[in-house]
Scaffold this motif. Sequence first.
Motif, PDB file in Angstrom:
ATOM      1  N   ASP A 103      -5.787  64.959  26.789  1.00  0.00           N
ATOM      2  CA  ASP A 103      -5.602  63.951  25.740  1.00  0.00           C
ATOM      3  C   ASP A 103      -5.491  64.599  24.366  1.00  0.00           C
ATOM      4  N   LEU A 148      -5.158  56.837  19.604  1.00  0.00           N
ATOM      5  CA  LEU A 148      -6.294  55.989  19.981  1.00  0.00           C
ATOM      6  C   LEU A 148      -7.198  56.705  20.994  1.00  0.00           C
ATOM      7  N   LYS A 149      -6.561  57.386  21.947  1.00  0.00           N
ATOM      8  CA  LYS A 149      -7.310  58.096  22.995  1.00  0.00           C
ATOM      9  C   LYS A 149      -8.211  59.188  22.434  1.00  0.00           C
ATOM     10  N   THR A 150      -7.821  59.775  21.301  1.00  0.00           N
ATOM     11  CA  THR A 150      -8.592  60.906  20.780  1.00  0.00           C
ATOM     12  C   THR A 150      -9.388  60.559  19.530  1.00  0.00           C
ATOM     13  N   SER A 151      -9.191  59.357  18.964  1.00  0.00           N
ATOM     14  CA  SER A 151      -9.914  59.072  17.716  1.00  0.00           C
ATOM     15  C   SER A 151     -10.660  57.744  17.666  1.00  0.00           C
ATOM     16  N   ALA A 152     -10.303  56.774  18.503  1.00  0.00           N
ATOM     17  CA  ALA A 152     -10.997  55.473  18.414  1.00  0.00           C
ATOM     18  C   ALA A 152     -12.315  55.542  19.191  1.00  0.00           C
ATOM     19  N   PRO A 153     -13.393  55.012  18.596  1.00  0.00           N
ATOM     20  CA  PRO A 153     -14.730  55.156  19.191  1.00  0.00           C
ATOM     21  C   PRO A 153     -14.993  54.206  20.369  1.00  0.00           C
ATOM     22  N   PHE A 154     -14.376  54.545  21.512  1.00  0.00           N
ATOM     23  CA  PHE A 154     -14.645  53.873  22.782  1.00  0.00           C
ATOM     24  C   PHE A 154     -15.176  54.921  23.762  1.00  0.00           C
ATOM     25  N   MET A 193      -0.983  55.179  21.299  1.00  0.00           N
ATOM     26  CA  MET A 193      -1.819  55.395  22.488  1.00  0.00           C
ATOM     27  C   MET A 193      -2.502  56.761  22.434  1.00  0.00           C
ATOM     28  N   ASP A 194      -1.732  57.805  22.137  1.00  0.00           N
ATOM     29  CA  ASP A 194      -2.299  59.152  22.105  1.00  0.00           C
ATOM     30  C   ASP A 194      -3.373  59.277  21.029  1.00  0.00           C
TER      31      ASP A 194
END
Lengths: 161, 161, 82, 82
Positions: free
Chosen positions: A154, A129-135, A126-127
Motif C-alpha cells: 500500500d 486513503l489506504k495509507t493516510s486515513a485513520p481506519f 483510494m491509494d
Amino acid sequence: MSKPTKKMTHCNVSIQLEDFDLSVETRELQKRGADIGGIASFIGAVRSSELDSQQGALRALEIEHYPAMTQRSVEASCEQAWKRWGFIACTVIHRVGRLPVGAQIVLVIVAARHRKEAFAACEFIMDDLKTSAPFWKKAEFENSTCWVDAKTSDTEAMDKW
Amino acid sequence: MSKPTKKMTHCNVSIQLEDFDLSVETRELQKRGADIGGIASFIGAVRSSELDSQQGALRALEIEHYPAMTQRSVEASCEQAWKRWGFIACTVIHRVGRLPVGAQIVLVIVAARHRKEAFAACEFIMDDLKTSAPFWKKAEFENSTCWVDAKTSDTEAMDKW
Amino acid sequence: MIKVLFFAKLREQLDCAAKSVPYQAGDDVIALAYRLVDKGGSSWSVLLDKETVCAVNQQIVEHSFILNDGDEVAFFPPVTGG
Amino acid sequence: MIKVLFFAKLREQLDCAAKSVPYQAGDDVIALAYRLVDKGGSSWSVLLDKETVCAVNQQIVEHSFILNDGDEVAFFPPVTGG
C-alpha cells in the motif's frame, strides 16, 4: 493546513455504519453537470481470504476509526486529487463497525470530463486513503481475533504518485 | 485467433439499445466469488461539450456499429486484460442507437482480488475498446449532423499499455 | 465472391453499405480496394486513404492481408466508440 | 493540558483509550512519549516504536513536532483502511 486558493466544489465524504448503493451515489454525481463524460468508481469489499491464516475462516472485519480526524483526512485526499486532475465531483463513503465477509467497505466515485482524469483521481484517492486515513481493521476468525497489519504494497502504491 | 490455453471464465459482453444499471450489474459480479476484494468500474456518458462546435448545442450522439464484429472485438479486449491481470470477472455493456446528452454510453466493471488489478484491467479495457471496437459516433446538433473524428489522445492512451 | 461492407462516414460518402465483388486469387486488401476504385470512380479513392481501416472476417488486418474466397471484408473510418 | 488518545492495537496493548497529561513548554511528541513511558512502565515503550504514528490536532506529524497547550495528540499503529 494551508488554505487552497480555490475550493473544491462537489466533494461528498461520509463515514458511516450503513451500507451504500453504488447506483444511487452515481446518479447523484451525474446530476452535477452535463459536462461529465466519465465516471470511475471503486468498491472495496471484505474478502474471504483477506488474511493468510492458521486461525480458520475469516468471519468479519471490525473497523475502528478516529472520528475527529477521519472526515478531514479523507477530504484532504480528495482535495489533493482535485488539485491534480480537476475533476467535477467526487463521493467517498467508508464504513465502520463490524462488516461480515462479502460486505462492502469503501466506495470512491469520481466524475470528470474525460476518463483519464476520472480513473487517475479515483485510484489516487483510494491509494492515499489506504495509507493516510485513520481506519484500522480487526479480523474476526472462528476462534480468535487479530489486528490486520499494514501492507508495504500500500505504501508502494502511494509512492508511485 | 489463436486459442488461449486457459479460457477466461466470467466475461459478460453486451451490445444493446437499452440503458443499464450500474448497481444491478455490480451485484451480479459480486456473486462471482467471496474472493473479490475490489471492483472498479467506469461509465462513459454523452457530454454536452463532446465537440467544440460552431453548430450550436449538441443534442445527441447516434452510435453505429459493425454487429458481426463488435462482440468478439470487445471480448478480445477483455481477454487481453484477463491474461495480464487475472481478474475474477468482468462486464462490458456498450449501447448503440441514438443517445441524448447525459445518456450513459458504455459500462466496464472488473472484479478482482485486489484494487490494483481491478483498476488496471478496467482502464485497459476502456482504452482498448476506444481504439479497436467498431463503433462510430455521429453528432446531432440543432441544425446539422457530423461524424465524430477519432482522437489521437485515444491512440496515445492505448500506446502506454 | 468477396462480401464487402462499409460503415459510418465511409458508407455515407460511398452511398453504399454492402456489395459483392468476384474473388480473384492472390488479391490482398489493397488490390481489392484498387478494383473498387477503378469500378466506382474517384469518390471511392477514400478506400486507399492511410487512415481507412480494414477488417477481414471481423478482425482488423494490414492492407497487405491476402484474401480468400468467401471472405467478409469491411472498410471503415477510425473507430470512435466508448 | 495535553489530551492524549490511543487507537486500535495500541489502545488494547496499553488498555487505555485516552488520558490527560500536563503541558510542559517546549515538549515535542517524542518528549511527551518518553514522559508517558516513564510513568506507565515498559509496556508503554511501544509509543517509541518507529512505526507508531502520531497525529496532533488530527493531522499526522513528525515525532519532532513541538506541542502547544491544549493540543490533542493521538498515537496509533499504521492505518489499514480502505
